[in-house]
Structures are given as C-alpha cells and as structure tokens.
Design an enzyme around this catalytic site. Structure first.
Site, mmCIF file in Angstrom:
data_model
loop_
_atom_site.group_PDB
_atom_site.id
_atom_site.type_symbol
_atom_site.label_atom_id
_atom_site.label_comp_id
_atom_site.label_asym_id
_atom_site.label_seq_id
_atom_site.Cartn_x
_atom_site.Cartn_y
_atom_site.Cartn_z
ATOM 1 N N ARG A 56 -39.057 21.422 -11.848
ATOM 2 C CA ARG A 56 -40.019 20.828 -11.617
ATOM 3 C C ARG A 56 -41.163 21.661 -10.589
ATOM 4 N NH1 ARG A 56 -36.180 16.145 -11.496
ATOM 5 N NH2 ARG A 56 -36.731 14.989 -13.088
ATOM 6 N N GLY A 99 -43.376 12.349 -18.320
ATOM 7 C CA GLY A 99 -43.762 13.250 -17.224
ATOM 8 C C GLY A 99 -44.186 14.814 -17.730
ATOM 9 N N ASP A 145 -32.809 8.962 -20.752
ATOM 10 C CA ASP A 145 -32.436 7.049 -20.590
ATOM 11 C C ASP A 145 -32.421 6.559 -21.694
ATOM 12 O OD1 ASP A 145 -32.253 7.881 -17.692
ATOM 13 O OD2 ASP A 145 -34.429 7.852 -17.447
ATOM 14 N N MET A 196 -27.329 5.428 -14.852
ATOM 15 C CA MET A 196 -28.763 6.133 -14.491
ATOM 16 C C MET A 196 -29.662 5.109 -15.449
ATOM 17 S SD MET A 196 -29.245 9.930 -14.618
ATOM 18 C CE MET A 196 -27.916 11.404 -12.790
ATOM 19 N N ARG A 252 -14.753 -2.486 -6.390
ATOM 20 C CA ARG A 252 -15.139 -1.094 -5.986
ATOM 21 C C ARG A 252 -16.148 -1.102 -6.843
ATOM 22 N NH1 ARG A 252 -9.855 -2.182 -5.010
ATOM 23 N NH2 ARG A 252 -8.548 -0.862 -4.103
ATOM 24 N N ARG A 282 -4.474 2.362 -47.587
ATOM 25 C CA ARG A 282 -5.348 2.350 -49.025
ATOM 26 C C ARG A 282 -4.900 1.660 -50.109
ATOM 27 N NH1 ARG A 282 -6.765 8.298 -48.300
ATOM 28 N NH2 ARG A 282 -8.268 7.894 -49.500
HETATM 29 P P1 ADP Z 1 -39.770 14.188 -17.024
HETATM 30 O O1 ADP Z 1 -40.239 15.177 -18.183
HETATM 31 O O2 ADP Z 1 -38.400 14.630 -17.318
HETATM 32 O O3 ADP Z 1 -40.536 12.891 -16.337
HETATM 33 P P2 ADP Z 1 -41.361 15.543 -14.331
HETATM 34 O O4 ADP Z 1 -41.745 13.134 -14.448
HETATM 35 O O5 ADP Z 1 -40.428 15.516 -12.990
HETATM 36 O O6 ADP Z 1 -39.795 15.357 -15.368
HETATM 37 O O7 ADP Z 1 -42.108 15.790 -14.722
HETATM 38 C C1 ADP Z 1 -41.462 17.656 -14.979
HETATM 39 C C2 ADP Z 1 -42.574 17.968 -14.706
HETATM 40 O O8 ADP Z 1 -43.908 18.168 -15.939
HETATM 41 C C3 ADP Z 1 -43.257 18.275 -13.191
HETATM 42 O O9 ADP Z 1 -42.889 19.101 -12.064
HETATM 43 C C4 ADP Z 1 -44.633 18.978 -12.681
HETATM 44 O O10 ADP Z 1 -44.593 20.255 -12.941
HETATM 45 C C5 ADP Z 1 -44.821 18.508 -14.471
HETATM 46 N N1 ADP Z 1 -46.414 17.490 -14.478
HETATM 47 C C6 ADP Z 1 -45.787 15.795 -14.775
HETATM 48 N N2 ADP Z 1 -46.933 15.630 -14.254
HETATM 49 C C7 ADP Z 1 -48.126 15.469 -14.400
HETATM 50 C C8 ADP Z 1 -49.487 15.588 -14.804
HETATM 51 N N3 ADP Z 1 -49.460 14.009 -13.836
HETATM 52 N N4 ADP Z 1 -50.470 17.008 -14.809
HETATM 53 C C9 ADP Z 1 -49.811 17.517 -14.560
HETATM 54 N N5 ADP Z 1 -48.016 18.145 -14.485
HETATM 55 C C10 ADP Z 1 -47.421 17.643 -14.947
#
Ligand code: ADP
Length: 747
Positions: free
Chosen positions: A76, A108, A154, A196, A281, A462
C-alpha cells in the site's frame, strides 16, 4: 498505438491467482513481440523505481502458477496518493519507455490507476518543464494506456461474476468450516465463525451455503427485526431439537443490524450464550483466507484475464477508455473502469446509508438466489404445508459415476421440496434401486450434513437399464405413486431419461415430468457449460500434479499424467492450463504419429537446453493405441540419457473427495431449481422431460426431445463445447516458440 513496452504490477491486498495473471501477461506480451516489465511492490515500487522495475523474460515467470500471494510483491503506497508521488512514478515509467500498464488489485488500486491516467498528460508536461525529460520524450509519452484486473478475495467488484482470489478464499473457508463442523458435531457445540468481507457478504453467504451453516449475517441484508438475537437463538435451538448436532453461525466482517450498528463475533457469542445457556466458541478465520495455494479456478481465471489484458492493451488507442477485465458466463468481458468502480462503491454507499434493498439489488442474481436458497436450507424444519395445495411425491435418484456435489444437490432438492409441503422420496442405488423398489421417504434431517459429503450417499451406479428393468421401474413408480423424477447424474441419467420418454407408449408410468441435473466430473453433458463435480475433479488433478512436479527433485524428468473425462477433454485442457502443462492430449483432437514425433523433438530440445521438468497431460481416451504407457515408452526411448519418463494415472481420486465450494454452491442452486421446475410441471399436469444447466448466462431447461440433436452420440459429449476455444491460450502459455528454453522451470 502499439505498445512495445508494457508493465505489470500487483497492488493492494494480495489474492491467490495473481501469479497466474502475471505469468500470462508476461508470456503473452513476449509472444506478441513486446518488452515486458514487472513493477515489484505495487505503486510503491513504481514511485521508487530502480530495482523495483525489472525486465521479465519467459523463464522469470516459470514455476509460479502454484504459489499463493504474488511473487512480484504488493504494497500500500501513501506516496502514490500524492501528486508528487505520481509524478515520480510517471518519470520511472518513462525512463523505461513504458507506455502501457496492467494493474491487478482491488477497487482502491484501480481508482489510483484511473487518476494516474487522467493526470498523465499534465504530469508529463510538468516533467518536461522541469527538464526531467526532453520535449521529444514527452511527445512520445503523451498517453498512458491502462488495463485493470480485479484481484480481490471478497468478490466485490461490479460487473464480473468472480474476482481473482475469491474462489481460493472460499476453499480455505470451506476447509475450515468442514473441520469446525466435525468437532462441533462431536461435542454438540455452537460456533461463531467470522470471515472477511467488509462491504460484501459473498464469502460469508457462499461459505454458509457450502458448509451447511445454520445462520449467516451479511452486510447487504441485515436481520429484518430488532430482536434478531432472539430469532437466531430460537432457530439454533429448534435445529438442535430437530436432531442437528452442531450449530454454526457465519458472519462477515462488515455485518451490521438494520440500524447500521456493527455486529461483531463477540456480540453474537454473548447473545447466544445468554439465550442458549451454553459456551459458544468463536473462530476468526483472518488471513488464513488469503493463504495457501490457488484453486484451479483462480489459476485459470488469472491466466485468462492476463491473456485478455495484453490483447486489449496492445490493441488500444489513446482515445480508448480504460477497461477492467471481468468474467461473465465463463467468458472474458471488458468493463469500463470508472463506471464499474463507481457501481462497486455504490454498494458500500447503500450499506452505509442503510438502503439494504438497493445494496442487494446491486448484487448479481446468483447472489440473491443464493441468499434465498440459504434461508430455506437453514430452517430447522420445513414450513407447514399450505392445506389447500395439492401435495406431490417427488423422487430423487443418483445415476452414473459419483460426482462430488451430488449429495449437496440431493439435500437442497429434498429440503426445497419438503419446505413447499411435498413428499420427497430418495431412491437408493440408481436405476437398479428404482427397478427393485429401493425407495424411501426423506425427512428434513435425513439429509443433514450432506452438503459437504463426497461420493453419493444415496448410492449410484453406471448401469443403464434395459428391457425388463423398465418393467421394474414402471411398477415401482406406480406403487410409490411417484409424480415426478429428479435424476442427478451423468450420461447414464440422460440416456435413461431419454429412453424412458421414448418408451412411454409401453410404460404409461413414465408419463411423469422428469428432469436431469448435470452431475459428472467429465463435464460432458449437453445443455450445461459446467456440470457438478467437474470443479472438484479439476482441483484434485491440480493438487496431484503440484505434488508430482515437486517429486521430480533434481532429476531431469518428464511426466505423462493421465486424467479422466472419457471422450471429453475438459479436465485435460483445464488441468493443463492450471498446471502449466506443455502439452495436452485431447480426445477431440486425437493423437497422430506426427504429433508424437514433434513432441519428442520438443522434449529433447527443451531438456538439451537445460530444462528439468516436462509435463504432458493426456485424457484417458485421447487415443486407444497411443496409450499412456506407449507414450511413456516412446519418450523414454527417444530421450535416451537426456531425461527419464514417468506415467501418473490419476484414476479415481478424481471422482472422490469433498466437493469444492463451487460444486456445492451449484449443487444447492441446481437442486432447488430442478424441484421448482418439476413442481411447475406437476401443477399443470405436464409430463415434460428436460435436462437443465447454466448456459449462456442463464439457467435453462432443455427439452429432452432435442437431446439427440445436441450430442455426439458416439463420443458421448455435446456437439458444442465452449471451452475448446481456450486451446490456443493453453498452448501459447506453455511453450515458448520464439526463443530457446533456458535453465529454469518451464511450466
Ligand atoms: P485495494 O486495491 O485492494 O482496494 P487499497 O485501497 O489499499 O487496496 O489501494 C492500494 C493502493 O492503491 C493504495 O495504497 C494507493 O497507493 C493506491 N490508491 C488507492 N486509492 C487511490 C487514490 N484515490 N488515488 C491514488 N492512489 C490510490
């Protein structure tokens, strides 16, 4: 614009199958004449540059298919979220002459990629103005092309049926659930299992369906009452009273009540302990779900998506909108990047706004189907029958070889039928049992625990009934007043249903609705792209081949692995794709002497160049004369001292084993749908005979009168087989045609 230099990187959370995608991207790009780079440690590596950006060759991605996680690392990156960081990243790409990138990550990472692409022209201008690059270089890099692949356990991305890693995560969850279920049942215990999924209940829901759990809490559809704790405890208590030995609740990380309050495992535990008066548990599965070797499906999904991504990137024009590769109905599709991200984020938004109806509506049809099915399956007892409605007697039978997932389908069918107020009968030992009257009434609890069991609990064989068997079958159908028949099995089931239909004039008892549910590891049934059992068999093959490969040690050895499938090469081809076999022998293509000669030459030149392992996968019926032992002798003789050859005939281990999550999920779905269809026929006094399955994206019930038209009767397989189109990809990825193989593992 054609891209001479492209780069691949993995970003965000790791997901099994990412390695397969990296391998496919690198090898497809090389085959297409591009230079290809891997950016290690995701965006962070792109920002830092230097050693993080490495040129890849054919062998740098050898032997990685079976590894979990991502061999090129992921991270990240805070820096990349700043413009400064992205400018550095741009400069590093430009230094290497890279004009197209393929990103594998979650929403992300894909959002980051989209921002990067939008800013690209201005970043390049800034770099030119500051003198970091020349005007000429700036001109050559006026655009950055991007293709995305979704790597996310996910399965939370809009527009694709599956994301890379979700199937393997389900494997881990199912394995854990099976283990927990057996200990819980031994001690009559209650367990809460957390899986998750912050905004997506896919893993919880499918995990519950696959393991036969008793209650599930997912973010998209919180319990509809405030006193859900009472309802849940009542349900578990009733289940115990009805004879269930274990009580299992699965909850997703993001579970909440209908007011948006977080529900954690401790809340569930306390609620149950107070109400049930027993110790409860908790197991939080955590990172186990990201671990382990990738499933066959994820290897092939990563591979096919990686291949597709390169094809798109190499043919993209600057004005094209960036795309994400998805899978829909077993085919690769292209999704608009930004639109898909927005729709994905809309689910999270709907959940945050407590608009659960909208959240559910944004999920796929199979997701809501699964939720509906689960709500029936988890009941401790069926709904009481509607007094005014006619009750029907539906018999369920297994036929042909065992297929993992058969029991799951029987369980679902029996419970669905009982829940609708009908009588469900189980026929033991296939058509033989039907002819000899081995019919018994099934109860809600008689199928308890069947969701996860391999083999066929009802018993199957069969034997194809003929002549006097039909008399027995007709009499038993009449004696037991069977109104409809569900046949769960392979070719024998289909053939017999067809024969029963054709013999109705002689046997009026056969004038009842009959449906065939596809269950065969061979995947050789018409009307369905995937039959129940094939996914489990494929995973068994992949597991076995992984071990066989490891056994080679320091020797120079070629394995000829024989797999089942009868006259259908599905298992051989998909097994070859998932294990990186360099050659796959299919019954659809046969084997000629010229083929074998070519293969011998290929093996010889490969081993001469230093390769240590050869892997050929041969379908059992690929050629009657050029058998596995013949091929081994031929290769061994021709290989002289260069390499030795070993056969591995996988045999019945492919039919056994616990069903994979996918086979259980399909078993549940198909079982319910078939009984629903039969009840529809019964209600309208119909006598249709059909075979069902998932085809072209929808559940279809095909008229048995078309059976002969849809099959190749001699070869016992459908006329059309969708997966044959994947052959060129399998051979492209396994054999390097443009340069000599070097030292490292080829596969
Ligand atoms: P995933 O891709 O699994 O959803 P993250 O949300 O942690 O994981 O995103 C991974 C990486 O992508 C981040 O650490 C960052 O470097 C980049 N990233 C995510 N969102 C943005 C954004 N809005 N702008 C620029 N880079 C981003």
């Amino acid at each position: 614009m054609s891209h001479k230099k492209i780069a691949i990187f993995t970003s965000g959370g790791d997901a099994q199958g990412m390695n397969a995608a990296v391998r496919a991207v690198v090898r497809t790009a090389l085959e297409r004449g591009s230079e290809v780079y891997a950016i290690y440690e995701g965006y962070q590596g792109m920002v830092e540059g230097g050693e993080h950006i490495r040129r890849m060759d054919w062998n740098s991605v050898g032997g990685i298919l079976q590894f979990g996680g991502t061999v090129i690392g992921t991270a990240r990156s805070k820096e990349f979220t700043t413009r400064d960081g992205r400018r550095k990243a741009a400069l590093n790409l430009i230094k290497h002459g890279i004009t197209g990138i393929i990103v594998i990550g979650g929403d992300g990472s894909l959002t980051g990629a989209n921002i990067f692409r939008q800013e690209w022209p201005s970043l390049v201008t800034e770099l030119a103005e500051s003198g970091a690059i020349s005007e000429q270089v700036a001109l050559e890099h006026s655009n950055l092309s991007i293709v995305g692949l979704v790597g996310s356990i996910d399965n939370d991305f809009h527009g694709t049926d599956m994301t890379i890693g979700a199937d393997t995560a389900l494997h881990r969850i199912t394995e854990a659930m099976d283990a927990i279920t057996s200990t819980a049942a031994s001690h009559q215990r209650t367990f809460v299992v957390k899986v998750m999924g912050r905004n997506c209940g896919y893993l919880a829901l499918m995990g519950a369906l696959a393991s036969g759990a008793d209650w599930v809490l997912i973010p998209e559809s919180p319990p509809d009452v405030d006193n859900w704790q009472d309802v849940m405890a009542d349900r578990l208590r009733a289940g115990r009273k009805a004879g269930r030995r274990d009580s299992i609740v699965i909850l997703a990380e993001g579970a909440q009540d209908r007011h948006g309050n977080y529900i954690g495992s401790t809340e569930v535990q306390q609620a149950l302990e107070e109400r049930l008066g027993e110790e409860v548990r908790v197991t939080v599965l955590g990172h186990v779900q990201r671990g382990g070797r990738p499933s066959a499906f994820d290897r092939n999904l990563g591979t096919l998506m990686g291949y597709e991504a390169v094809e798109i990137l190499l043919n993209s024009r600057p004005e094209d909108e960036p795309v994400v590769i998805g899978i829909k109905n077993n085919r690769m599709t292209r999704l608009p990047l930004m639109e898909s991200i927005l729709k994905t984020q809309a689910v999270a938004k709907a959940i945050a706004e407590k608009d659960y109806e909208r959240a559910m509506s944004l999920r796929s049809a199979s997701f809501s189907d699964a939720f509906k099915t689960l709500r029936t399956m988890v009941r401790s007892l069926p709904h009481s029958a509607d007094a005014g409605r006619k009750k029907f007697r539906i018999a369920v039978l297994n036929a042909d070889a065992p297929a993992p997932g058969m029991n799951t389908a029987v369980r679902a069918a029996v419970r669905f039928g009982l829940d609708q107020g009908h009588t469900m009968l189980g026929v033991r030992n296939g058509f033989e049992g039907l002819a000899s009257g081995e019919v018994e009434e099934m109860t809600w609890m008689s199928v308890s625990g069947w969701a996860s069991r391999g083999g066929s609990v009802l018993g199957t064989n069969r034997k194809v009934p003929k002549g006097k068997d039909f008399y027995g079958m007709a009499r038993v159908i009449e004696d037991n007043k069977i109104d409809a028949l569900l046949l769960i099995g392979g070719w024998v089931a289909y053939q017999t249903a067809h024969a029963m239909m054709a013999n109705r004039a002689n046997f009026p008892a056969f004038n009842i609705p009959i449906v065939c549910l596809p269950a065969s590891i061979n995947n050789n049934l018409p009307g369905s792209e995937l039959s129940i059992g094939a996914d489990t068999a494929l995973n068994s093959i992949v597991d076995a081949v992984d071990k066989i490969k490891m056994s080679a040690g320091a020797t120079r050895r070629c394995f000829v692995v024989e797999v089942m499938g009868q006259h259908c090469g599905y298992l051989a081809l998909m097994g070859g794709l998932a294990t990186g076999a360099e050659r796959v022998y299919l019954p659809e293509e046969g084997v000629s002497l010229q083929d074998l000669q070519k293969d011998v030459e290929l093996l010889k030149s490969g081993f001469q160049a230093g390769k240590r392992l050869g892997l050929m996968i041969r379908n059992e019926y690929a050629n009657a004369i050029y058998s596995t032992s013949f091929m081994c002798s031929l290769f061994e003789e021709e290989g002289h001292d260069l390499f030795d050859v070993r056969p591995a005939i996988l045999g019945h281990l492919q039919q056994g084993g616990d069903p994979s999550p996918f086979d259980r999920i399909q078993g549940n779905r198909f079982g319910c749908l078939c009984v629903e269809w039969l009840l529809g026929e019964c209600a309208r006094n119909g006598t249709a005979v059909s075979f069902m399955g998932m085809k072209d994206g929808s559940i279809q019930f095909h008229d048995m009168r078309n059976f002969e038209r849809e099959i190749d009767a001699d070869q016992h397989r459908p006329q059309e087989q969708w997966w044959l189109g994947l052959r060129p990809i399998a051979s492209l990825l396994a054999q390097h045609r443009t340069s000599k193989p070097a030292n490292e593992p080829e596969n």
